[in-house]
Write a protein that holds these residues in place. Structure first.
Motif, PDB file in Angstrom:
ATOM      1  N   ILE A 210       0.817  -1.340   0.019  1.00 32.65           N
ATOM      2  CA  ILE A 210       0.031   0.031   0.106  1.00 32.65           C
ATOM      3  C   ILE A 210       1.037   1.185   0.054  1.00 32.65           C
ATOM      4  O   ILE A 210       0.644   1.985  -0.679  1.00 32.65           O
ATOM      5  N   GLY A 211       1.947   1.235   0.808  1.00 32.96           N
ATOM      6  CA  GLY A 211       2.766   2.493   0.586  1.00 32.96           C
ATOM      7  C   GLY A 211       3.551   2.591  -0.553  1.00 32.96           C
ATOM      8  O   GLY A 211       3.585   3.876  -1.042  1.00 32.96           O
ATOM      9  N   GLU A 212       3.750   1.629  -1.413  1.00 30.85           N
ATOM     10  CA  GLU A 212       4.229   1.958  -2.562  1.00 30.85           C
ATOM     11  C   GLU A 212       3.043   2.484  -3.559  1.00 30.85           C
ATOM     12  O   GLU A 212       3.477   3.242  -4.359  1.00 30.85           O
ATOM     13  N   ILE A 213       2.042   1.863  -3.382  1.00 25.29           N
ATOM     14  CA  ILE A 213       0.754   2.666  -4.249  1.00 25.29           C
ATOM     15  C   ILE A 213       0.867   4.299  -3.918  1.00 25.29           C
ATOM     16  O   ILE A 213       0.768   5.082  -4.934  1.00 25.29           O
ATOM     17  N   LEU A 214       0.846   4.430  -2.551  1.00 30.15           N
ATOM     18  CA  LEU A 214       0.655   6.052  -1.985  1.00 30.15           C
ATOM     19  C   LEU A 214       1.684   6.838  -2.679  1.00 30.15           C
ATOM     20  O   LEU A 214       1.748   7.970  -2.801  1.00 30.15           O
ATOM     21  N   THR A 215       3.275   6.077  -2.507  1.00 25.92           N
ATOM     22  CA  THR A 215       4.303   6.848  -2.883  1.00 25.92           C
ATOM     23  C   THR A 215       4.143   7.079  -4.367  1.00 25.92           C
ATOM     24  O   THR A 215       4.611   8.390  -5.003  1.00 25.92           O
ATOM     25  N   ASN A 216       3.640   6.295  -5.270  1.00 22.79           N
ATOM     26  CA  ASN A 216       3.373   6.519  -6.728  1.00 22.79           C
ATOM     27  C   ASN A 216       2.626   7.374  -6.882  1.00 22.79           C
ATOM     28  O   ASN A 216       2.547   8.149  -8.043  1.00 22.79           O
ATOM     29  N   SER A 217       1.774   7.614  -5.868  1.00 26.04           N
ATOM     30  CA  SER A 217       0.623   8.640  -6.141  1.00 26.04           C
ATOM     31  C   SER A 217       0.937  10.100  -5.458  1.00 26.04           C
ATOM     32  O   SER A 217       0.121  11.068  -5.263  1.00 26.04           O
ATOM     33  N   SER A 218       2.359  10.075  -4.979  1.00 22.84           N
ATOM     34  CA  SER A 218       3.003  11.355  -4.569  1.00 22.84           C
ATOM     35  C   SER A 218       2.110  11.907  -3.041  1.00 22.84           C
ATOM     36  O   SER A 218       2.071  12.776  -2.904  1.00 22.84           O
ATOM     37  N   MET A 219       1.856  10.851  -2.331  1.00 22.45           N
ATOM     38  CA  MET A 219       1.231  10.902  -1.182  1.00 22.45           C
ATOM     39  C   MET A 219       2.185  10.570   0.126  1.00 22.45           C
ATOM     40  O   MET A 219       2.767   9.517  -0.168  1.00 22.45           O
ATOM     41  N   GLU A 220       1.841  11.290   1.190  1.00 21.29           N
ATOM     42  CA  GLU A 220       2.749  10.771   2.440  1.00 21.29           C
ATOM     43  C   GLU A 220       1.927   9.998   3.301  1.00 21.29           C
ATOM     44  O   GLU A 220       0.689  10.010   3.303  1.00 21.29           O
ATOM     45  N   TYR A 221       2.642   8.977   3.928  1.00 21.88           N
ATOM     46  CA  TYR A 221       1.853   8.150   4.942  1.00 21.88           C
ATOM     47  C   TYR A 221       2.848   7.621   5.906  1.00 21.88           C
ATOM     48  O   TYR A 221       3.964   8.024   5.870  1.00 21.88           O
TER      49      TYR A 221
ATOM     50  N   ALA B   1      -5.135   9.385  -4.734  1.00 29.11           N
ATOM     51  CA  ALA B   1      -4.349   7.955  -4.834  1.00 29.11           C
ATOM     52  C   ALA B   1      -5.034   7.301  -6.089  1.00 29.11           C
ATOM     53  O   ALA B   1      -6.197   7.583  -6.154  1.00 29.11           O
ATOM     54  N   GLY B   2      -3.985   6.446  -6.517  1.00 32.61           N
ATOM     55  CA  GLY B   2      -4.675   5.597  -7.823  1.00 32.61           C
ATOM     56  C   GLY B   2      -3.626   4.398  -7.777  1.00 32.61           C
ATOM     57  O   GLY B   2      -2.881   4.106  -7.179  1.00 32.61           O
ATOM     58  N   TYR B   3      -4.290   3.656  -8.794  1.00 30.38           N
ATOM     59  CA  TYR B   3      -3.589   2.131  -9.086  1.00 30.38           C
ATOM     60  C   TYR B   3      -3.459   2.184 -10.489  1.00 30.38           C
ATOM     61  O   TYR B   3      -4.102   2.676 -11.489  1.00 30.38           O
ATOM     62  N   GLU B   4      -2.233   1.913 -10.878  1.00 34.98           N
ATOM     63  CA  GLU B   4      -1.631   1.656 -12.163  1.00 34.98           C
ATOM     64  C   GLU B   4      -2.745   0.882 -13.047  1.00 34.98           C
ATOM     65  O   GLU B   4      -3.192  -0.265 -12.957  1.00 34.98           O
ATOM     66  N   ILE B   5      -3.019   1.684 -14.153  1.00 39.93           N
ATOM     67  CA  ILE B   5      -4.241   1.033 -14.927  1.00 39.93           C
ATOM     68  C   ILE B   5      -3.565   0.451 -16.241  1.00 39.93           C
ATOM     69  O   ILE B   5      -2.465   0.906 -16.764  1.00 39.93           O
ATOM     70  N   ALA B   6      -4.188  -0.713 -16.496  1.00 40.82           N
ATOM     71  CA  ALA B   6      -3.526  -1.329 -17.837  1.00 40.82           C
ATOM     72  C   ALA B   6      -4.679  -1.036 -18.956  1.00 40.82           C
ATOM     73  O   ALA B   6      -5.645  -1.756 -19.273  1.00 40.82           O
ATOM     74  N   LEU B   7      -4.531   0.027 -19.565  1.00 39.39           N
ATOM     75  CA  LEU B   7      -5.296   0.474 -20.777  1.00 39.39           C
ATOM     76  C   LEU B   7      -4.414   0.625 -22.146  1.00 39.39           C
ATOM     77  O   LEU B   7      -3.210   0.889 -21.864  1.00 39.39           O
TER      78      LEU B   7
END
Length: 364
Positions: free
Chosen positions: A44-55, A153-159
């Protein structure tokens, strides 16, 4: 109709000042985890980091501090989680779900508490399903949209440029003579990636959703145009409704973060269960429904796994809305993974199906 929609979509390729929906202050996020679920906390921390969010990852003994200082709190683990996590998460899990989570293999729960804080429980029958619940939460626009993490926050999309998903929609009307609810063809629900746009060095996907139905001889079409980044976060949104080819409503605005602000505390539940050995059905409202389905899509067959969604009042766990949604999901399906979606309403104590969406065609 097609000409009007094509003209609207074409406007997006023209230079314009985009609504930077992902701007603004991000909420403070705490992740409550024991050592056993630390890999999921780091995921989850990796998801937030990729979203430029602190946690901050915190232990269960820090939960009271998290309540005081953090706007969003993610709790990893169900009622049996080690080191006191279970005592915390149990307060935000309906008793019937807690029992099922313990007794039923291949299940997970996402519980979103909306009150003064956003408190999200991500729990599985085992640590494996807890990890699955975490990925599901960040990919599900409905659940994420309830919280302050929406748009941030977001999750890498596969489109890709050719991705699409098309659904047929049926609605159920009550036949007074036969005293039964009967399905009637209603319309279509179509998602497509129509291309990509570069804006200030960022690649944005032009994702368009078109919903069309006929009612009393009148054609209603609603077009939603969204420019999404690689994490699925909207940077520009426009919704236009046509009635017989004429524009009826046009709105240029993205949904607000944490748009669900109930007057009283509510808990939004998503519970997933798969078929395991002889556990192939789940009982709802006196009916046994399959935990997994195989749905025909053209010449292919797509497996879908059961997810039940509903909302409850807190802390008495009574139904907040007289209804629930049954979804069958598969992560290979673009735009949310829905294979079949069934909206149900409780009428005189009995569940009644109101609308069904079934996947007709797709391309990842």
């Amino acid at each position: 109709m097609r000409y009007a929609v094509a003209t609207l979509i074409a406007l997006l390729v023209l230079p314009m000042a985009f609504n930077q929906a992902v701007g603004g202050k991000a909420p403070k996020v705490a992740i409550i985890s024991n050592d056993a679920d630390m890999p999921t906390a780091q995921f989850i921390g990796e998801i937030l980091t990729n979203s430029s969010m602190e946690y901050e990852i915190m232990g269960p003994s820090d939960f009271k501090e998290a309540l005081k200082n953090y706007e969003v709190i993610l709790i990893l683990g169900g009622p049996k989680a080690y080191d006191g996590v279970g005592n915390i998460s149990s307060s935000y899990i309906p008793p019937q779900n807690a029992t099922a989570l313990i007794q039923e293999p291949r299940t997970f729960l996402v519980s979103v508490f909306k009150g003064g804080r956003d408190i999200v429980v991500l729990a599985g029958h085992t640590r494996r399903e807890t990890l699955e619940a975490s990925a599901f939460f960040f990919k599900d626009r409905t659940l994420l949209g309830i919280t302050r993490l929406w748009i941030k926050a977001g999750y890498e999309i596969a489109l890709s440029n050719g991705s699409f998903a098309i659904y047929y929609v049926e609605r159920y009307n009550y036949n007074k003579e036969k005293r039964i609810y009967q399905p009637i063809p209603w319309g279509t629900d179509e998602w497509r990636v129509l291309g990509q746009i570069e804006e200030n060095g960022t690649t944005l996907y032009n994702v368009t959703r078109t919903r069309t139905y006929m009612y009393l001889g009148v054609n209603y079409t609603t077009v939603e145009i969204n420019l999404l980044d690689h994490l699925g976060r909207p940077h520009f949104c426009r919704t236009v409704q046509f009635i017989d080819d004429k524009v009826n409503v046009s709105i240029e605005k993205c949904p607000e973060p944490g748009r669900a602000n109930p007057k009283e505390p509510l808990v939004f539940i998503a519970f997933k269960m798969e078929s395991v050995d002889n556990r192939t059905t789940w009982r709802i409202g006196g009916k046994d429904i399959p935990r997994s389905i195989v749905h025909p899509v053209g010449k292919r067959y797509v497996k879908g796994t059961l997810v039940i969604k509903y909302a409850l009042k807190y802390p008495d766990w009574k139904m907040a809305v007289s209804g629930f949604t049954v979804e069958y999901v598969n992560p290979a399906i673009p735009f949310g993974g829905i294979v079949v979606s069934v909206d149900n309403e409780i009428v005189e104590g009995e569940p009644v199906t109101r609308e069904v969406e079934k996947l007709y065609a797709f391309r990842p």
